[in-house]
Write a protein that holds these residues in place. Structure first.
Motif, PDB file in Angstrom:
ATOM      1  N   VAL A  98       0.838  -1.202   0.000  1.00 31.43           N
ATOM      2  CA  VAL A  98       0.000   0.000   0.000  1.00 31.43           C
ATOM      3  C   VAL A  98       0.878   1.260   0.000  1.00 31.43           C
ATOM      4  N   SER A  99       0.647   2.126  -0.969  1.00 30.74           N
ATOM      5  CA  SER A  99       1.405   3.371  -1.058  1.00 30.74           C
ATOM      6  C   SER A  99       0.505   4.600  -1.002  1.00 30.74           C
ATOM      7  N   LEU A 100      -0.800   4.413  -1.098  1.00 28.74           N
ATOM      8  CA  LEU A 100      -1.737   5.537  -1.092  1.00 28.74           C
ATOM      9  C   LEU A 100      -2.957   5.183  -0.248  1.00 28.74           C
ATOM     10  N   VAL A 101      -3.335   6.093   0.663  1.00 26.94           N
ATOM     11  CA  VAL A 101      -4.550   5.939   1.466  1.00 26.94           C
ATOM     12  C   VAL A 101      -5.388   7.204   1.305  1.00 26.94           C
ATOM     13  N   GLY A 102      -6.655   7.035   0.988  1.00 23.51           N
ATOM     14  CA  GLY A 102      -7.570   8.159   0.897  1.00 23.51           C
ATOM     15  C   GLY A 102      -8.604   8.075   2.003  1.00 23.51           C
ATOM     16  N   ILE A 103      -8.819   9.176   2.692  1.00 20.51           N
ATOM     17  CA  ILE A 103      -9.813   9.244   3.771  1.00 20.51           C
ATOM     18  C   ILE A 103     -10.950  10.121   3.282  1.00 20.51           C
ATOM     19  N   LEU A 104     -12.119   9.524   3.081  1.00 21.97           N
ATOM     20  CA  LEU A 104     -13.270  10.236   2.539  1.00 21.97           C
ATOM     21  C   LEU A 104     -14.082  10.897   3.649  1.00 21.97           C
ATOM     22  N   ASN A 105     -14.459  12.149   3.410  1.00 20.67           N
ATOM     23  CA  ASN A 105     -15.345  12.887   4.312  1.00 20.67           C
ATOM     24  C   ASN A 105     -14.878  12.822   5.772  1.00 20.67           C
ATOM     25  N   ALA A 106     -13.669  13.289   5.998  1.00 16.07           N
ATOM     26  CA  ALA A 106     -13.132  13.318   7.360  1.00 16.07           C
ATOM     27  C   ALA A 106     -13.954  14.228   8.279  1.00 16.07           C
ATOM     28  N   ASP A 107     -14.760  15.113   7.683  1.00 17.59           N
ATOM     29  CA  ASP A 107     -15.581  16.022   8.492  1.00 17.59           C
ATOM     30  C   ASP A 107     -16.549  15.269   9.395  1.00 17.59           C
ATOM     31  N   ASN A 108     -16.986  14.088   8.958  1.00 17.55           N
ATOM     32  CA  ASN A 108     -17.900  13.300   9.795  1.00 17.55           C
ATOM     33  C   ASN A 108     -17.244  12.929  11.120  1.00 17.55           C
ATOM     34  N   LEU A 109     -15.951  12.635  11.085  1.00 18.28           N
ATOM     35  CA  LEU A 109     -15.224  12.316  12.313  1.00 18.28           C
ATOM     36  C   LEU A 109     -14.988  13.572  13.149  1.00 18.28           C
ATOM     37  N   ARG A 114       7.994   5.283   1.477  1.00 13.28           N
ATOM     38  CA  ARG A 114       7.250   6.517   1.638  1.00 13.28           C
ATOM     39  C   ARG A 114       5.865   6.382   1.010  1.00 13.28           C
ATOM     40  N   GLY A 115       4.834   6.833   1.721  1.00 16.24           N
ATOM     41  CA  GLY A 115       3.473   6.742   1.209  1.00 16.24           C
ATOM     42  C   GLY A 115       2.813   8.101   1.122  1.00 16.24           C
ATOM     43  N   LEU A 116       1.602   8.117   0.597  1.00 19.41           N
ATOM     44  CA  LEU A 116       0.843   9.351   0.433  1.00 19.41           C
ATOM     45  C   LEU A 116      -0.537   9.166   1.058  1.00 19.41           C
ATOM     46  N   VAL A 117      -0.962  10.149   1.836  1.00 19.35           N
ATOM     47  CA  VAL A 117      -2.287  10.120   2.452  1.00 19.35           C
ATOM     48  C   VAL A 117      -3.053  11.355   1.988  1.00 19.35           C
ATOM     49  N   ILE A 118      -4.258  11.147   1.471  1.00 20.38           N
ATOM     50  CA  ILE A 118      -5.110  12.240   1.010  1.00 20.38           C
ATOM     51  C   ILE A 118      -6.358  12.273   1.887  1.00 20.38           C
ATOM     52  N   VAL A 119      -6.622  13.439   2.493  1.00 30.11           N
ATOM     53  CA  VAL A 119      -7.769  13.604   3.378  1.00 30.11           C
ATOM     54  C   VAL A 119      -8.781  14.526   2.700  1.00 30.11           C
TER      55      VAL A 119
END
Length: 207
Positions: free
Chosen positions: A29-40, A69-74
């Motif tokens: 895994v090199s990329l993680v996307g977090i959808l609608n973080a506003d709910n949290l 190295r990875g990438l996280v998109i929020v």
């Protein structure tokens, strides 16, 4: 089976709930996307920021493991929110100090104790009236330490509707006296025959 297949490389994308944060270690895994973080972030609970930071940090940890190295998109409508700046910097201590000051300013644990009072009834209209009266009686006794009544996140279980009243109590206050006051209010409210089937219960220091 889904997780195992993903680990073996049989799928390139895994879509999941918060469950994917729970200790899973995927080498590729090199990329993680977090959808609608506003709910949290905006969840109606005084611990929302703490839980959001914890969850987002855990999710971010799924990317770039095994020394890569990875990438996280929020995804968020609040990119300037303090939580996200602390998250971006992995600044645990900064977040802790910020959150502690917020709790102190607005009178939440660890500076107070919280008692959540839940009321349940089959008749929603009756429950709304009963909860409003209950909160008003408590407000006369405890002042601005009372918040609500509010509709909780889960507002109905089976045939019972639910309302919640929050009581914030100073750490140094006598809990035995608080208990006695709550008991007297309950007994006075139950004197109304129309409320005999009202269910009332208390959650002290809710987790």
């Amino acid at each position: 089976n889904i997780i195992n297949d993903f680990s073996l490389g049989k799928a390139d994308i895994l879509v999941g709930t918060q469950m994917v944060t729970k200790g899973l270690d995927f080498e590729r895994v090199s990329l993680v996307g977090i959808l609608n973080a506003d709910n949290l972030i905006n969840f109606p609970d005084f611990r929302a920021s703490e839980r959001a930071f914890n969850m987002l940090e855990q999710v971010a940890g799924r990317a770039g493991r095994r020394n890569k190295r990875g990438l996280v998109i929020v995804q968020t409508s609040q990119p300037a929110h303090p939580i996200l700046s602390y998250l971006q910097a992995h600044n645990y201590e900064g977040f802790y100090e910020h959150e502690l000051e917020e709790r102190r300013r607005y009178g939440y644990p660890p500076f107070t104790r919280v008692i959540n009072i839940y009321l349940k009834h089959r008749d929603e209209d009756l429950l709304i009236r009963a909860a409003a009266g209950y909160a008003e009686t408590l407000r006369h006794l405890f002042g601005n330490r009372i918040l609500g009544p509010d509709e909780p996140h889960i507002a109905r279980i089976q045939s019972l509707y639910i309302r919640k009243i929050m009581l914030k109590v100073e750490i140094q206050a006598s809990m035995s006296k608080v208990k006695a006051i709550l008991r007297s209010v309950y007994e006075a409210q139950m004197a109304d025959k129309s409320l005999r089937s009202l269910v009332v219960y208390y959650d002290v220091d809710p987790m």
